[in-house]
Design an enzyme around this catalytic site. Structure first.
Site, mmCIF file in Angstrom:
data_model
loop_
_atom_site.group_PDB
_atom_site.id
_atom_site.type_symbol
_atom_site.label_atom_id
_atom_site.label_comp_id
_atom_site.label_asym_id
_atom_site.label_seq_id
_atom_site.Cartn_x
_atom_site.Cartn_y
_atom_site.Cartn_z
ATOM 1 N N LYS A 1 0.850 -1.215 0.000
ATOM 2 C CA LYS A 1 0.000 0.000 0.000
ATOM 3 C C LYS A 1 0.879 1.255 0.000
ATOM 4 C CE LYS A 1 -1.877 -1.167 3.939
ATOM 5 N NZ LYS A 1 -1.197 -2.451 4.266
ATOM 6 N N ARG B 1 -10.297 0.203 8.432
ATOM 7 C CA ARG B 1 -9.746 -1.092 8.830
ATOM 8 C C ARG B 1 -10.777 -1.929 9.574
ATOM 9 N NH1 ARG B 1 -4.064 0.244 8.794
ATOM 10 N NH2 ARG B 1 -2.835 -1.591 9.238
ATOM 11 N N ARG C 1 12.105 -4.171 5.412
ATOM 12 C CA ARG C 1 11.681 -2.809 5.058
ATOM 13 C C ARG C 1 12.490 -1.746 5.803
ATOM 14 N NH1 ARG C 1 5.553 -1.192 5.418
ATOM 15 N NH2 ARG C 1 5.730 -2.143 7.470
ATOM 16 N N ARG D 1 10.861 0.123 11.364
ATOM 17 C CA ARG D 1 9.726 0.371 12.261
ATOM 18 C C ARG D 1 9.753 -0.598 13.439
ATOM 19 N NH1 ARG D 1 4.525 0.742 8.317
ATOM 20 N NH2 ARG D 1 3.638 -0.532 9.979
ATOM 21 N N ARG E 1 -0.363 -8.658 13.653
ATOM 22 C CA ARG E 1 -1.026 -7.740 12.699
ATOM 23 C C ARG E 1 -1.817 -8.526 11.663
ATOM 24 N NH1 ARG E 1 4.325 -4.767 11.153
ATOM 25 N NH2 ARG E 1 3.180 -3.664 9.524
HETATM 26 P P1 AP5 Z 1 4.878 -1.342 1.934
HETATM 27 O O1 AP5 Z 1 4.391 -0.736 0.668
HETATM 28 O O2 AP5 Z 1 5.622 -0.448 2.874
HETATM 29 O O3 AP5 Z 1 3.702 -2.149 2.671
HETATM 30 P P2 AP5 Z 1 2.314 -1.645 3.265
HETATM 31 O O4 AP5 Z 1 1.218 -2.398 2.593
HETATM 32 O O5 AP5 Z 1 2.226 -0.161 3.268
HETATM 33 O O6 AP5 Z 1 2.480 -2.254 4.725
HETATM 34 P P3 AP5 Z 1 2.358 -1.604 6.185
HETATM 35 O O7 AP5 Z 1 3.177 -2.517 7.074
HETATM 36 O O8 AP5 Z 1 2.716 -0.165 6.218
HETATM 37 O O9 AP5 Z 1 0.859 -1.808 6.440
HETATM 38 P P4 AP5 Z 1 0.146 -1.881 7.774
HETATM 39 O O10 AP5 Z 1 -1.255 -1.857 7.328
HETATM 40 O O11 AP5 Z 1 0.538 -3.021 8.646
HETATM 41 O O12 AP5 Z 1 0.708 -0.627 8.580
HETATM 42 P P5 AP5 Z 1 0.135 0.822 8.824
HETATM 43 O O13 AP5 Z 1 1.273 1.747 8.846
HETATM 44 O O14 AP5 Z 1 -1.032 1.120 7.960
HETATM 45 O O15 AP5 Z 1 5.808 -2.600 1.533
HETATM 46 C C1 AP5 Z 1 6.444 -3.372 2.522
HETATM 47 C C2 AP5 Z 1 7.864 -3.730 2.045
HETATM 48 O O16 AP5 Z 1 7.796 -4.557 0.891
HETATM 49 C C3 AP5 Z 1 8.703 -2.503 1.645
HETATM 50 O O17 AP5 Z 1 10.006 -2.717 2.059
HETATM 51 C C4 AP5 Z 1 8.591 -2.481 0.104
HETATM 52 O O18 AP5 Z 1 9.765 -1.926 -0.480
HETATM 53 C C5 AP5 Z 1 8.422 -3.949 -0.237
HETATM 54 N N1 AP5 Z 1 7.532 -4.157 -1.370
HETATM 55 C C6 AP5 Z 1 6.375 -3.497 -1.648
HETATM 56 N N2 AP5 Z 1 5.819 -3.981 -2.770
HETATM 57 C C7 AP5 Z 1 6.620 -5.001 -3.190
HETATM 58 C C8 AP5 Z 1 6.563 -5.911 -4.295
HETATM 59 N N3 AP5 Z 1 5.543 -5.861 -5.171
HETATM 60 N N4 AP5 Z 1 7.548 -6.833 -4.409
HETATM 61 C C9 AP5 Z 1 8.560 -6.881 -3.520
HETATM 62 N N5 AP5 Z 1 8.678 -6.042 -2.452
HETATM 63 C C10 AP5 Z 1 7.715 -5.121 -2.299
HETATM 64 O O19 AP5 Z 1 -0.472 0.679 10.306
HETATM 65 C C11 AP5 Z 1 0.383 0.454 11.415
HETATM 66 C C12 AP5 Z 1 -0.479 0.297 12.674
HETATM 67 O O20 AP5 Z 1 -1.220 1.531 12.929
HETATM 68 C C13 AP5 Z 1 -1.559 -0.771 12.618
HETATM 69 O O21 AP5 Z 1 -1.053 -2.065 12.941
HETATM 70 C C14 AP5 Z 1 -2.570 -0.254 13.659
HETATM 71 O O22 AP5 Z 1 -2.143 -0.528 14.968
HETATM 72 C C15 AP5 Z 1 -2.514 1.263 13.473
HETATM 73 N N6 AP5 Z 1 -3.547 1.754 12.506
HETATM 74 C C16 AP5 Z 1 -3.308 2.279 11.275
HETATM 75 N N7 AP5 Z 1 -4.474 2.591 10.664
HETATM 76 C C17 AP5 Z 1 -5.463 2.257 11.528
HETATM 77 C C18 AP5 Z 1 -6.887 2.314 11.464
HETATM 78 N N8 AP5 Z 1 -7.521 2.788 10.374
HETATM 79 N N9 AP5 Z 1 -7.600 1.860 12.529
HETATM 80 C C19 AP5 Z 1 -6.983 1.396 13.634
HETATM 81 N N10 AP5 Z 1 -5.640 1.308 13.758
HETATM 82 C C20 AP5 Z 1 -4.878 1.728 12.721
#
Ligand code: AP5
Length: 259
Positions: free
Chosen positions: A56, A132, A171, A204, A215
């Site tokens: 994402k 979410r 990452r 992170r 997660r």
């Molecule tokens: P990357 O693109 O960074 O992955 P991502 O999908 O953004 O993953 P996140 O870990 O950021 O998602 P998340 O939903 O767990 O975390 P968030 O910050 O939203 O890619 C990952 C890696 O893979 C990178 O190194 C990239 O280079 C590589 N990559 C990407 N695409 C690739 C490909 N095609 N091939 C190979 N490699 C690739 O949330 C964090 C926390 O915040 C949550 O756990 C929760 O506690 C809280 N939170 C956030 N939003 C809410 C909400 N709406 N409600 C309640 N709690 C929330």
């Protein structure tokens, strides 16, 4: 002439909004010669969902640039609170490191505040990490109904859990911009430095196998039903996120330019 009522004004505004969106759509189709997506109002209210590491945060900045819309990443917003050491940040960090979810009220209000005040959102938005839970999805719909707006696309980046460990543990992120890299799949030009600013990259605190497993459990229990919610409204599309990033990008564009 009929009396002027609030209802009549609201209905006229609704009609004008729809006409403006239609005109922009037609203009976009007229100039459809280039690969670059146009600023089509109908294509700008996008939800990007998928499990941790699905990509994402990798794809959303490209969508932001292509569509001139704002990119609202709720995880980045929470991490900015953590960095500022606010009360919310302190509470959120505990929850994030445990792989849980921050409360719906807090998250909905964060998004509302951005949609109300962030000038970049006037052309549309890409929501990354929100909604979410089904409750968040319902409250987002309420918020948009009040603005006479509708979501155009909810795209789920689909990938097997087993592929996510390597992505998450490798990452690297640039905290100020949210730009993400990968030690192997997408390394920065210079070791541990952001390509744009040269500032240090970090890992992170929730990017470890233990937190990832939690997660993933949370994702399947609370966020998979959100995909079902959008399947019912007809705006859901799934794409294969195990492909290399360029191919994922092409699949995304394929969803938005199907018609
Ligand atoms: P990357 O693109 O960074 O992955 P991502 O999908 O953004 O993953 P996140 O870990 O950021 O998602 P998340 O939903 O767990 O975390 P968030 O910050 O939203 O890619 C990952 C890696 O893979 C990178 O190194 C990239 O280079 C590589 N990559 C990407 N695409 C690739 C490909 N095609 N091939 C190979 N490699 C690739 O949330 C964090 C926390 O915040 C949550 O756990 C929760 O506690 C809280 N939170 C956030 N939003 C809410 C909400 N709406 N409600 C309640 N709690 C929330």
């Amino acid at each position: 002439m009929a009396p002027i009522t609030e209802e009549a004004v609201s209905s006229l505004k609704d009609m004008v909004g729809k006409l403006e969106a239609r005109v922009q759509d037609l203009e976009g189709r007229l100039s459809n010669g280039s690969n670059k997506p146009k600023s089509v109002a109908e294509q700008m209210r996008i939800i990007l969902m998928g499990p941790p590491g699905a990509g994402k945060g990798t794809q959303a900045p490209k969508l932001k640039e292509a569509y001139c819309a704002c990119h609202l990443a709720t995880g980045d917003m929470l991490r900015s609170q953590v960095a500022k050491k606010t009360d919310l940040g302190r509470e959120a960090k505990k929850i994030m490191d445990q792989g849980g979810l921050v409360s719906d009220d807090i998250m909905v209000n964060m998004i509302k505040s951005e949609l109300d005040n962030n000038a970049e959102c006037k052309n549309g938005f890409i929501l990354d990490g929100f909604p979410r839970t089904v409750a968040q999805a319902e409250r987002l719909d309420d918020m948009l109904n009040h603005r006479n707006q509708k979501l155009q696309h909810a795209v789920e980046l689909q990938i097997d859990d087993a592929l996510l460990v390597a992505r998450i543990t490798g990452r690297l992120v640039h905290p100020a911009s949210g730009r993400s890299y990968h030690k192997i799949f997408n390394p920065p030009n210079q070791d541990m430095k952001d390509d744009v600013t040269g500032e240090p990259l970090i890992q992170r605190s929730d990017d470890n196998v233990d937190a990832l497993n939690k997660r993933l459990v949370t994702y399947h229990a609370q966020t998979t039903p959100v995909a079902d919610y959008y399947k019912k409204t007809g705006i859901w599309r799934g794409i294969d996120a195990s492909q290399e990033p360029g191919q994922v990008w092409k699949s995304l564009l394929g969803v938005f330019h199907k018609n």
